[in-house]
Design a protein around this motif. Structure first.
Motif, PDB file in Angstrom:
ATOM      1  N   GLY A 155      38.678  38.548  19.549  1.00 12.25           N
ATOM      2  CA  GLY A 155      37.988  38.787  18.288  1.00 12.25           C
ATOM      3  C   GLY A 155      38.675  39.746  17.341  1.00 12.25           C
ATOM      4  O   GLY A 155      38.123  40.085  16.298  1.00 12.25           O
ATOM      5  N   TYR A 156      39.881  40.208  17.686  1.00 10.40           N
ATOM      6  CA  TYR A 156      40.597  41.104  16.776  1.00 10.40           C
ATOM      7  C   TYR A 156      41.061  40.332  15.547  1.00 10.40           C
ATOM      8  O   TYR A 156      41.568  39.208  15.656  1.00 10.40           O
ATOM      9  CB  TYR A 156      41.811  41.735  17.466  1.00 10.40           C
ATOM     10  N   ALA A 157      40.905  40.933  14.387  1.00 12.62           N
ATOM     11  CA  ALA A 157      41.350  40.296  13.144  1.00 12.62           C
ATOM     12  C   ALA A 157      42.877  40.271  13.108  1.00 12.62           C
ATOM     13  O   ALA A 157      43.532  41.215  13.577  1.00 12.62           O
ATOM     14  CB  ALA A 157      40.813  41.069  11.942  1.00 12.62           C
ATOM     15  N   PRO A 158      43.458  39.190  12.568  1.00 13.33           N
ATOM     16  CA  PRO A 158      44.928  39.126  12.479  1.00 13.33           C
ATOM     17  C   PRO A 158      45.541  40.331  11.784  1.00 13.33           C
ATOM     18  O   PRO A 158      46.618  40.786  12.158  1.00 13.33           O
ATOM     19  CB  PRO A 158      45.160  37.831  11.683  1.00 13.33           C
ATOM     20  N   THR A 205      49.954  36.708  24.955  1.00 11.24           N
ATOM     21  CA  THR A 205      49.372  38.014  24.609  1.00 11.24           C
ATOM     22  C   THR A 205      48.674  37.962  23.260  1.00 11.24           C
ATOM     23  O   THR A 205      47.539  38.433  23.111  1.00 11.24           O
ATOM     24  CB  THR A 205      50.472  39.092  24.571  1.00 11.24           C
ATOM     25  N   VAL A 206      49.333  37.382  22.261  1.00 13.94           N
ATOM     26  CA  VAL A 206      48.754  37.287  20.918  1.00 13.94           C
ATOM     27  C   VAL A 206      47.503  36.420  20.936  1.00 13.94           C
ATOM     28  O   VAL A 206      46.487  36.746  20.310  1.00 13.94           O
ATOM     29  CB  VAL A 206      49.796  36.738  19.921  1.00 13.94           C
ATOM     30  N   HIS A 207      47.557  35.303  21.670  1.00 15.91           N
ATOM     31  CA  HIS A 207      46.396  34.409  21.745  1.00 15.91           C
ATOM     32  C   HIS A 207      45.214  35.117  22.414  1.00 15.91           C
ATOM     33  O   HIS A 207      44.057  34.930  22.011  1.00 15.91           O
ATOM     34  CB  HIS A 207      46.763  33.143  22.527  1.00 15.91           C
ATOM     35  N   THR A 208      45.515  35.934  23.433  1.00 17.58           N
ATOM     36  CA  THR A 208      44.448  36.678  24.117  1.00 17.58           C
ATOM     37  C   THR A 208      43.766  37.659  23.155  1.00 17.58           C
ATOM     38  O   THR A 208      42.535  37.743  23.107  1.00 17.58           O
ATOM     39  CB  THR A 208      45.025  37.453  25.316  1.00 17.58           C
ATOM     40  N   VAL A 266      62.059  40.106  23.484  1.00 17.08           N
ATOM     41  CA  VAL A 266      63.460  40.502  23.680  1.00 17.08           C
ATOM     42  C   VAL A 266      64.147  39.557  24.664  1.00 17.08           C
ATOM     43  O   VAL A 266      65.319  39.195  24.506  1.00 17.08           O
ATOM     44  CB  VAL A 266      63.536  41.957  24.187  1.00 17.08           C
ATOM     45  N   LYS A 267      63.396  39.114  25.676  1.00 14.77           N
ATOM     46  CA  LYS A 267      63.950  38.197  26.681  1.00 14.77           C
ATOM     47  C   LYS A 267      63.875  36.729  26.249  1.00 14.77           C
ATOM     48  O   LYS A 267      64.353  35.850  26.954  1.00 14.77           O
ATOM     49  CB  LYS A 267      63.200  38.371  28.005  1.00 14.77           C
ATOM     50  N   GLY A 268      63.244  36.477  25.093  1.00 15.44           N
ATOM     51  CA  GLY A 268      63.139  35.112  24.605  1.00 15.44           C
ATOM     52  C   GLY A 268      62.064  34.286  25.287  1.00 15.44           C
ATOM     53  O   GLY A 268      62.068  33.055  25.181  1.00 15.44           O
ATOM     54  N   LYS A 269      61.127  34.949  25.966  1.00 12.47           N
ATOM     55  CA  LYS A 269      60.057  34.231  26.674  1.00 12.47           C
ATOM     56  C   LYS A 269      58.892  33.989  25.713  1.00 12.47           C
ATOM     57  O   LYS A 269      57.925  34.751  25.662  1.00 12.47           O
ATOM     58  CB  LYS A 269      59.599  35.032  27.890  1.00 12.47           C
ATOM     59  N   VAL A 270      58.998  32.926  24.932  1.00 14.98           N
ATOM     60  CA  VAL A 270      58.030  32.669  23.882  1.00 14.98           C
ATOM     61  C   VAL A 270      56.638  32.373  24.431  1.00 14.98           C
ATOM     62  O   VAL A 270      55.620  32.755  23.837  1.00 14.98           O
ATOM     63  CB  VAL A 270      58.519  31.524  22.961  1.00 14.98           C
ATOM     64  N   ARG A 271      56.568  31.713  25.581  1.00 15.46           N
ATOM     65  CA  ARG A 271      55.258  31.367  26.135  1.00 15.46           C
ATOM     66  C   ARG A 271      54.486  32.627  26.554  1.00 15.46           C
ATOM     67  O   ARG A 271      53.288  32.768  26.263  1.00 15.46           O
ATOM     68  CB  ARG A 271      55.427  30.420  27.326  1.00 15.46           C
ATOM     69  N   ASP A 272      55.179  33.557  27.228  1.00 13.77           N
ATOM     70  CA  ASP A 272      54.523  34.791  27.662  1.00 13.77           C
ATOM     71  C   ASP A 272      54.101  35.647  26.458  1.00 13.77           C
ATOM     72  O   ASP A 272      53.002  36.220  26.434  1.00 13.77           O
ATOM     73  CB  ASP A 272      55.454  35.607  28.565  1.00 13.77           C
ATOM     74  N   THR A 291      45.018  34.162   7.289  1.00 12.03           N
ATOM     75  CA  THR A 291      44.627  34.887   8.507  1.00 12.03           C
ATOM     76  C   THR A 291      44.354  33.895   9.631  1.00 12.03           C
ATOM     77  O   THR A 291      43.224  33.746  10.086  1.00 12.03           O
ATOM     78  CB  THR A 291      43.382  35.742   8.244  1.00 12.03           C
ATOM     79  N   THR A 292      45.385  33.240  10.093  1.00  7.36           N
ATOM     80  CA  THR A 292      45.222  32.225  11.138  1.00  7.36           C
ATOM     81  C   THR A 292      46.097  32.563  12.337  1.00  7.36           C
ATOM     82  O   THR A 292      47.067  33.322  12.243  1.00  7.36           O
ATOM     83  CB  THR A 292      45.608  30.830  10.611  1.00  7.36           C
ATOM     84  N   LEU A 293      45.742  31.952  13.449  1.00  9.49           N
ATOM     85  CA  LEU A 293      46.530  32.127  14.673  1.00  9.49           C
ATOM     86  C   LEU A 293      47.923  31.513  14.516  1.00  9.49           C
ATOM     87  O   LEU A 293      48.880  31.951  15.153  1.00  9.49           O
ATOM     88  CB  LEU A 293      45.783  31.501  15.852  1.00  9.49           C
ATOM     89  N   VAL A 294      48.030  30.515  13.652  1.00 11.99           N
ATOM     90  CA  VAL A 294      49.326  29.860  13.430  1.00 11.99           C
ATOM     91  C   VAL A 294      50.355  30.867  12.910  1.00 11.99           C
ATOM     92  O   VAL A 294      51.519  30.864  13.331  1.00 11.99           O
ATOM     93  CB  VAL A 294      49.164  28.691  12.434  1.00 11.99           C
ATOM     94  N   GLN A 295      49.921  31.746  11.984  1.00 16.34           N
ATOM     95  CA  GLN A 295      50.833  32.744  11.436  1.00 16.34           C
ATOM     96  C   GLN A 295      51.345  33.686  12.522  1.00 16.34           C
ATOM     97  O   GLN A 295      52.543  33.988  12.592  1.00 16.34           O
ATOM     98  CB  GLN A 295      50.133  33.555  10.334  1.00 16.34           C
ATOM     99  N   LEU A 296      50.431  34.147  13.383  1.00 16.52           N
ATOM    100  CA  LEU A 296      50.828  35.066  14.456  1.00 16.52           C
ATOM    101  C   LEU A 296      51.729  34.365  15.467  1.00 16.52           C
ATOM    102  O   LEU A 296      52.707  34.947  15.950  1.00 16.52           O
ATOM    103  CB  LEU A 296      49.575  35.619  15.144  1.00 16.52           C
TER     104      LEU A 296
END
Length: 326
Positions: free
Chosen positions: A263-266, A255-258, A245-251, A307-312
């Motif tokens: 080991g959670y499936a996409p 979370t998604v990368h963590t 919502v704040k536009g903080k893409v790095r933050d 099912t890749t990290l790129v999609q998320l």
């Protein structure tokens, strides 16, 4: 009532399975129909459809128990999806049972319960159609399924279709409190709320999650439930949406990368993301609709095999841009 230590080996789903129609939770109007059938005695062929864990099979057995009483074992046959249910089973096992003579009170019929009937082959369903017709004077069929449209039209036209809805949170919470009191379970409200979140209207899943959490941690808290169910913690995703919502893409991406590194499936991440987004009050309503649209489009790609990290990561970036576009 046995204590928890003496009943650890008994699944609570079976231990607390309702035996009569009055004890079944939810779908009151549908249960009233079945009660009327049980009182009248002349039950039609039934197709009972609805989501998993809403009480379809339990209610059929409860109705059969009230109809047949002590003759339940000899006058009722159940076949499940785990059984071979090809055309040979219909021609042999089902037909032989339909031909068997059982002395029942006037107005009562033998019952054949076919659980997960939508997984039957079309050939088996075609054979079943004829069997239903020939033995209609002595036998009634009850077909439980998740999707009634997978049952062929000729069978649908011979049956009364009864539809179940998934259970509401209030109905499930009442039953969870009841079971927790009987088993002397230590819990907090957030823990039961987490069970409702993970079960999504499935009472069977809710009771299994409750029992697993008690067996593993002795206390039902939100953190313990998410550990047992191995689902991403919603609080992490709430923080991610706040960052979007704040536009903080790095933050938000962190979370998604963590979660991905844990080991959670996409597919698990995206489905939990969808549920959290729907109930998150931190997101403006218009932006929430746009988030849900992007999550849905990403979910389609993940289900198709991407099912890749790129999609998320791409999803998170798009959600962060939505606020800027607005």
């Amino acid at each position: 009532m046995a204590t928890l230590k003496n009943s650890e080996t008994i699944p609570w789903v079976e231990k607390y399975r309702p035996q009569v129609l009055d004890d079944i939770v939810g779908n009151e109007h549908t249960i009233e129909r079945l009660k009327h059938f049980a009182r009248a005695g002349n039950v039609p062929n039934l197709i009972i459809s609805g989501p998993p864990g809403c009480g379809k099979t339990t209610s059929i057995w409860a109705m059969a128990r009230e109809l047949l009483g002590k003759q339940l074992k000899e006058a009722c046959l159940e076949l499940n999806a785990s059984d071979d249910r090809g055309i040979d089973v219909v021609r042999n096992k089902i037909k032989v049972f339909a031909q068997t003579k059982v002395t029942l009170p006037p107005g009562r019929h033998k019952m054949i319960i076919l659980d997960e009937a939508d997984s039957m082959t079309e050939g088996a369903q075609q054979a079943l159609r004829r069997t239903m017709e020939v033995y209609s004077k002595t036998t009634r069929f009850a077909l439980a399924c998740n999707q009634s449209e997978k049952i062929i039209e000729p069978i649908q036209s011979r049956c009364a279709i009864v539809r179940y809805l998934k259970l509401s949170d209030a109905e499930m919470m009442a039953r969870l409190h009841e079971v927790a009191a009987l088993e002397k379970v230590a819990f907090d409200n957030d823990g039961l709320g987490a069970i409702l979140f993970t079960a999504q209207g499935d009472m069977r899943q809710a009771l299994n999650n409750l029992q697993c959490t008690v067996s593993g941690y002795d206390f039902v808290s939100a953190d313990n439930v998410y550990k047992v169910c191995d689902e991403p913690h919603p609080s992490l995703l709430v923080e991610m949406f706040k960052s979007c919502v704040k536009g903080k893409v790095r933050d938000a991406s962190e979370t998604v990368h963590t979660l991905y590194r844990l080991g959670y499936a996409p597919e698990d991440i995206i489905s939990t993301m969808f549920r959290v987004c729907k109930s998150c009050d931190e997101i403006p309503e218009l932006l929430k609709l746009q988030f849900l649209q992007e999550i849905g489009l990403c979910h389609v790609k993940i289900v198709d095999g991407l099912t890749t990290l790129v999609q998320l990561s791409g999803l998170v970036a798009k959600m962060c841009l939505l606020n800027e576009v607005k």
